[in-house]
Enzyme design. Structure first.
Site, PDB file in Angstrom:
ATOM      1  N   GLY A   7       0.775  -1.231   0.000  1.00 47.90           N
ATOM      2  CA  GLY A   7       0.000   0.000   0.000  1.00 47.90           C
ATOM      3  C   GLY A   7       0.806   1.280   0.000  1.00 47.90           C
ATOM      4  O   GLY A   7       0.249   2.349  -0.255  1.00 47.90           O
ATOM      5  N   TYR A   8       2.125   1.216   0.264  1.00 43.76           N
ATOM      6  CA  TYR A   8       2.900   2.451   0.429  1.00 43.76           C
ATOM      7  C   TYR A   8       2.916   3.288  -0.846  1.00 43.76           C
ATOM      8  O   TYR A   8       2.553   4.476  -0.833  1.00 43.76           O
ATOM      9  CB  TYR A   8       4.327   2.125   0.866  1.00 43.76           C
ATOM     10  CG  TYR A   8       5.147   3.367   1.138  1.00 43.76           C
ATOM     11  CD1 TYR A   8       4.991   4.073   2.336  1.00 43.76           C
ATOM     12  CD2 TYR A   8       6.059   3.859   0.205  1.00 43.76           C
ATOM     13  CE1 TYR A   8       5.723   5.218   2.592  1.00 43.76           C
ATOM     14  CE2 TYR A   8       6.796   5.012   0.453  1.00 43.76           C
ATOM     15  CZ  TYR A   8       6.626   5.687   1.646  1.00 43.76           C
ATOM     16  OH  TYR A   8       7.332   6.830   1.891  1.00 43.76           O
ATOM     17  N   CYS A   9       3.354   2.715  -1.947  1.00 37.73           N
ATOM     18  CA  CYS A   9       3.436   3.471  -3.202  1.00 37.73           C
ATOM     19  C   CYS A   9       2.050   3.934  -3.646  1.00 37.73           C
ATOM     20  O   CYS A   9       1.891   5.057  -4.137  1.00 37.73           O
ATOM     21  CB  CYS A   9       4.084   2.622  -4.297  1.00 37.73           C
ATOM     22  SG  CYS A   9       5.797   2.168  -3.963  1.00 37.73           S
ATOM     23  N   SER A  39      -0.454   4.681  -1.731  1.00 36.50           N
ATOM     24  CA  SER A  39      -0.855   5.800  -0.878  1.00 36.50           C
ATOM     25  C   SER A  39      -0.163   7.092  -1.296  1.00 36.50           C
ATOM     26  O   SER A  39      -0.772   8.167  -1.269  1.00 36.50           O
ATOM     27  CB  SER A  39      -0.530   5.487   0.590  1.00 36.50           C
ATOM     28  OG  SER A  39       0.868   5.475   0.834  1.00 36.50           O
ATOM     29  N   LYS A  40       1.097   7.009  -1.698  1.00 36.72           N
ATOM     30  CA  LYS A  40       1.820   8.209  -2.081  1.00 36.72           C
ATOM     31  C   LYS A  40       1.357   8.754  -3.427  1.00 36.72           C
ATOM     32  O   LYS A  40       1.346   9.976  -3.643  1.00 36.72           O
ATOM     33  CB  LYS A  40       3.326   7.936  -2.090  1.00 36.72           C
ATOM     34  CG  LYS A  40       3.897   7.590  -0.713  1.00 36.72           C
ATOM     35  CD  LYS A  40       3.552   8.650   0.322  1.00 36.72           C
ATOM     36  CE  LYS A  40       4.085   8.335   1.704  1.00 36.72           C
ATOM     37  NZ  LYS A  40       3.734   9.364   2.721  1.00 36.72           N
TER      38      LYS A  40
END
Length: 317
Positions: free
Chosen positions: A175-177, A179-180
């Site tokens: 989910g990190y990329c 979310s960014k």
């Protein structure tokens, strides 16, 4: 011809330098609310702005983090406990901020709180793993912003959202990329909407820095746990070598993390204090010279570069 071009670029650079050095007046009377101040960028920025004489309202996830921050700052800085994944916590923090800023409004909102785990190949994850990161990095950021906007609009202030170079080019799953990328889109639409009210929105895009989000030990243990929890079919398809290769990749990324967090917090401070802040700030030489240029290359070339970077011998588990 080339001489005129060089002169034009030189004049433009000089003008930009002059404009960006103009500082907002009466900084000591301005309130700034920062999320994620237990450690990392948020903690350093809170101390940095406090030394500059600004009125810092620091949101921490834990009471321990808040106490440690207060012990390193002046009496001007005040803390509040905030969990950006919980609506009731956000509403309470918003009311707390309103009581402090009064009719002056909130000059600066810095959405810094974020997590990066779990991150690994997408097929190793489930929906809850994605939601865990998105709830903090994107949905939490959006909800905090929407609650704080009336106070920011009253002050004709600033919103500073912490994105990442991973919001320009996605190099790992989870989910990190995602979310960014979402932070980038939300910030762009917000900037255009709020420009009519005199509010400026800036995006910070750091490269790799050694913070709690970039903790190698945590990433490694999380990856191993996710591998163990993956279905037998997934483990059979990917094989043990895939896990070993991914862990080796994580270790190599950790070695590239920059320890000088001021490269990021200086960008945040400039976005809050300059009369003419930038729309985007790239922090770190890896962001400026590698990841951002890479995001503009043809897709096949970007894919080839990342494939080449990932082709490293996998160490034994």
């Amino acid at each position: 011809m080339w001489l005129y071009l060089v002169a034009l670029v030189g004049l433009w650079t000089l003008l930009r330098w002059y404009r960006e050095r103009q500082v907002v007046s009466h900084l000591q009377d301005k309130y700034v609310f920062i999320t994620g101040c237990d450690s990392g960028f948020g903690n350093l920025l809170a101390r940095q702005l406090d030394r500059r004489g600004m009125r810092v309202l620091a949101a921490c996830l834990t009471e321990k983090g808040a106490e440690e921050l207060r012990s390193k700052t002046s009496d001007r800085l005040e803390t509040v406990i905030l969990d950006v994944t919980k609506t009731e916590s956000i509403v309470a923090a918003t009311q707390w901020v309103k009581e402090h800023v009064g009719n002056r409004g909130l000059w600066g909102l810095v959405n810094n709180a974020g997590i990066a785990i779990p991150s690994c190949p997408n097929e190793w994850l489930n929906k809850k793993d994605f939601a865990k990161v998105l709830d903090v990095n994107l949905m939490g950021l959006i909800e905090v912003t929407l609650n704080m906007l009336p106070s920011v609009r009253k002050a004709r202030g600033r919103v500073v959202n912490v994105s990442s170079v991973m919001g320009r080019v996605s190099i790992f799953g989870g989910g990190y990329c995602i979310s960014k990328y979402g932070v980038e889109a939300f910030s762009d639409s917000l900037r255009r909407e709020l420009s009519y009210f005199g509010v400026k929105v800036a995006i910070i895009e750091p490269g790799y820095f050694k913070t709690g989000v970039c903790s190698n030990a945590t990433h490694l243990s999380s990856a191993k746990l996710l591998w163990d929890q993956a279905s037998s079919e997934v483990r059979e398809i990917y094989g043990e070598k895939s896990l070993a290769s991914y862990l080796t990749h994580l270790k190599s990324l950790d070695q590239k993390c920059n320890e000088d967090l001021t490269l990021v917090t200086d960008c945040m401070e400039h976005a809050l204090t300059s009369c003419h802040p930038r729309t985007r700030y790239s922090a770190g030489w890896d962001a400026k010279l590698f990841y951002l240029p890479l995001s503009y290359l043809p897709t096949f070339l970007t894919d080839a570069i990342f494939y080449w970077m990932s082709m490293k011998p996998a160490k034994a588990l």
